[in-house]
Write a protein that holds these residues in place. Sequence first.
Motif, mmCIF file in Angstrom:
data_model
loop_
_atom_site.group_PDB
_atom_site.id
_atom_site.type_symbol
_atom_site.label_atom_id
_atom_site.label_comp_id
_atom_site.label_asym_id
_atom_site.label_seq_id
_atom_site.Cartn_x
_atom_site.Cartn_y
_atom_site.Cartn_z
ATOM 1 N N MET A 8 0.729 -13.662 -8.082
ATOM 2 C CA MET A 8 1.777 -12.778 -8.270
ATOM 3 C C MET A 8 1.119 -11.209 -8.806
ATOM 4 S SD MET A 8 4.771 -11.663 -7.918
ATOM 5 C CE MET A 8 5.941 -13.056 -7.903
ATOM 6 N N PHE A 9 0.147 -11.356 -9.738
ATOM 7 C CA PHE A 9 -0.651 -10.254 -10.180
ATOM 8 C C PHE A 9 -1.328 -9.424 -8.887
ATOM 9 C CE2 PHE A 9 -4.474 -7.887 -11.104
ATOM 10 C CZ PHE A 9 -4.212 -7.141 -12.028
ATOM 11 N N ASN A 10 -1.923 -10.092 -8.065
ATOM 12 C CA ASN A 10 -2.621 -9.478 -6.694
ATOM 13 C C ASN A 10 -1.368 -8.918 -5.666
ATOM 14 O OD1 ASN A 10 -5.136 -10.134 -7.363
ATOM 15 N ND2 ASN A 10 -5.112 -11.946 -6.605
ATOM 16 N N LYS A 11 -0.260 -9.618 -5.639
ATOM 17 C CA LYS A 11 0.766 -9.216 -4.917
ATOM 18 C C LYS A 11 1.420 -7.751 -5.353
ATOM 19 C CE LYS A 11 2.530 -13.424 -2.920
ATOM 20 N NZ LYS A 11 3.568 -14.618 -2.962
ATOM 21 N N CYS A 12 1.614 -7.841 -6.710
ATOM 22 C CA CYS A 12 2.165 -6.831 -7.470
ATOM 23 C C CYS A 12 1.033 -5.510 -7.813
ATOM 24 C CB CYS A 12 2.755 -6.872 -8.886
ATOM 25 S SG CYS A 12 4.326 -8.206 -8.882
ATOM 26 N N CYS A 13 0.020 -5.834 -8.441
ATOM 27 C CA CYS A 13 -1.161 -4.963 -8.756
ATOM 28 C C CYS A 13 -2.207 -4.803 -8.127
ATOM 29 C CB CYS A 13 -1.210 -5.321 -10.219
ATOM 30 S SG CYS A 13 0.024 -5.722 -11.353
#
Length: 136
Positions: A99-104
Amino acid sequence: CIFYSSTPKTMASLQLPPPGPPPNGAVLALLSTLSNQGSPSQGHNNHILALKARDDALSSSPEGYGDLCSNFCRVLACSSPELIPEEELKKFHDGDVEMFNKCCGWMMPANNGTSDINEAKKQLGMLTWNTLRQMA
Protein backbone atom coordinates in the motif's frame (compact mmCIF):
# COMPACT_ATOMS: atom_id res chain seq x y z
CA CYS A 1 -11.76 27.74 13.97
CA ILE A 2 -11.52 31.17 12.40
CA PHE A 3 -9.97 34.06 14.24
CA TYR A 4 -10.61 37.71 13.45
CA SER A 5 -8.43 40.60 14.42
CA SER A 6 -9.36 44.17 13.94
CA THR A 7 -7.08 47.10 13.44
CA PRO A 8 -7.97 50.78 13.22
CA LYS A 9 -7.53 50.88 9.41
CA THR A 10 -9.03 47.48 8.58
CA MET A 11 -12.38 46.25 9.81
CA ALA A 12 -11.26 42.60 10.08
CA SER A 13 -8.68 40.33 8.52
CA LEU A 14 -8.99 36.59 8.36
CA GLN A 15 -6.34 34.59 10.22
CA LEU A 16 -6.40 30.82 9.95
CA PRO A 17 -4.88 28.61 12.62
CA PRO A 18 -1.71 26.71 11.71
CA PRO A 19 -2.20 23.30 10.10
CA GLY A 20 -2.43 20.34 12.45
CA PRO A 21 0.25 17.70 12.83
CA PRO A 22 0.55 14.99 10.16
CA PRO A 23 -0.88 11.52 10.70
CA ASN A 24 1.00 8.76 12.47
CA GLY A 25 2.62 6.14 10.22
CA ALA A 26 1.34 3.28 12.35
CA VAL A 27 -2.24 4.48 11.86
CA LEU A 28 -1.66 4.65 8.09
CA ALA A 29 -0.48 1.04 8.15
CA LEU A 30 -3.53 0.07 10.23
CA LEU A 31 -5.90 1.76 7.77
CA SER A 32 -4.20 0.16 4.79
CA THR A 33 -4.50 -3.28 6.37
CA LEU A 34 -8.16 -2.67 7.15
CA SER A 35 -8.79 -1.67 3.52
CA ASN A 36 -6.50 -4.16 1.79
CA GLN A 37 -8.05 -7.54 1.12
CA GLY A 38 -4.97 -8.98 -0.66
CA SER A 39 -4.97 -12.73 -1.26
CA PRO A 40 -8.03 -14.49 0.16
CA SER A 41 -6.24 -16.33 2.98
CA GLN A 42 -3.53 -13.81 3.89
CA GLY A 43 -5.75 -10.76 3.29
CA HIS A 44 -8.50 -12.11 5.52
CA ASN A 45 -6.09 -12.99 8.34
CA ASN A 46 -4.43 -9.56 8.18
CA HIS A 47 -7.83 -7.88 8.10
CA ILE A 48 -8.95 -9.78 11.23
CA LEU A 49 -5.70 -8.81 13.02
CA ALA A 50 -6.15 -5.17 11.99
CA LEU A 51 -9.72 -5.14 13.28
CA LYS A 52 -8.49 -6.54 16.60
CA ALA A 53 -5.69 -3.94 16.78
CA ARG A 54 -8.16 -1.15 16.04
CA ASP A 55 -10.63 -2.43 18.63
CA ASP A 56 -7.87 -2.87 21.22
CA ALA A 57 -6.65 0.69 20.62
CA LEU A 58 -10.17 2.08 20.88
CA SER A 59 -10.97 0.21 24.09
CA SER A 60 -7.59 0.33 25.85
CA SER A 61 -8.08 3.69 27.56
CA PRO A 62 -9.69 7.07 27.00
CA GLU A 63 -6.28 8.38 25.90
CA GLY A 64 -5.82 5.51 23.43
CA TYR A 65 -9.29 6.10 22.03
CA GLY A 66 -8.64 9.82 21.68
CA ASP A 67 -5.23 9.30 20.10
CA LEU A 68 -6.55 6.88 17.48
CA CYS A 69 -9.51 9.14 16.64
CA SER A 70 -7.18 12.16 16.38
CA ASN A 71 -4.89 10.26 14.03
CA PHE A 72 -7.85 9.17 11.90
CA CYS A 73 -8.77 12.86 11.62
CA ARG A 74 -5.18 13.74 10.71
CA VAL A 75 -5.24 11.14 7.93
CA LEU A 76 -8.48 12.57 6.59
CA ALA A 77 -7.09 16.12 6.70
CA CYS A 78 -3.75 15.26 5.08
CA SER A 79 -4.15 16.14 1.41
CA SER A 80 -0.90 14.54 0.23
CA PRO A 81 1.63 12.01 1.53
CA GLU A 82 4.25 14.65 0.72
CA LEU A 83 3.18 16.39 3.96
CA ILE A 84 4.11 13.42 6.15
CA PRO A 85 7.55 13.38 7.82
CA GLU A 86 10.01 10.75 6.64
CA GLU A 87 10.00 8.83 9.94
CA GLU A 88 6.20 8.42 9.76
CA LEU A 89 6.42 7.36 6.11
CA LYS A 90 8.92 4.70 7.18
CA LYS A 91 6.43 3.34 9.74
CA PHE A 92 3.78 3.23 7.01
CA HIS A 93 6.24 1.47 4.66
CA ASP A 94 7.24 -1.06 7.29
CA GLY A 95 3.59 -1.77 8.13
CA ASP A 96 2.36 -2.30 4.57
CA VAL A 97 4.92 -2.12 1.75
CA GLU A 98 2.38 -2.80 -0.99
CA MET A 99 0.00 0.00 0.00
CA PHE A 100 2.90 2.36 0.69
CA ASN A 101 4.15 1.80 -2.87
CA LYS A 102 0.66 2.39 -4.27
CA CYS A 103 0.17 5.63 -2.33
CA CYS A 104 3.69 6.99 -2.08
CA GLY A 105 5.83 5.15 -4.63
CA TRP A 106 5.69 8.11 -6.99
CA MET A 107 7.58 10.21 -4.41
CA MET A 108 10.61 7.89 -4.44
CA PRO A 109 13.53 8.62 -6.79
CA ALA A 110 13.34 6.75 -10.08
CA ASN A 111 15.56 3.71 -10.60
CA ASN A 112 17.82 5.77 -12.86
CA GLY A 113 18.76 8.05 -9.97
CA THR A 114 16.68 11.00 -11.13
CA SER A 115 13.82 12.51 -9.20
CA ASP A 116 11.55 12.81 -12.24
CA ILE A 117 7.97 12.23 -11.20
CA ASN A 118 5.81 10.49 -13.75
CA GLU A 119 2.56 12.47 -13.72
CA ALA A 120 0.45 9.36 -14.37
CA LYS A 121 2.07 7.55 -11.41
CA LYS A 122 1.46 10.58 -9.21
CA GLN A 123 -2.21 10.78 -10.22
CA LEU A 124 -2.71 7.07 -9.54
CA GLY A 125 -0.85 7.38 -6.22
CA MET A 126 -2.98 10.36 -5.17
CA LEU A 127 -6.14 8.47 -6.12
CA THR A 128 -5.05 5.58 -3.89
CA TRP A 129 -4.03 8.04 -1.15
CA ASN A 130 -7.47 9.68 -1.21
CA THR A 131 -9.14 6.27 -1.07
CA LEU A 132 -7.06 5.42 2.01
CA ARG A 133 -7.96 8.79 3.57
CA GLN A 134 -11.64 7.98 3.15
CA MET A 135 -11.15 4.84 5.24
CA ALA A 136 -10.41 7.10 8.22
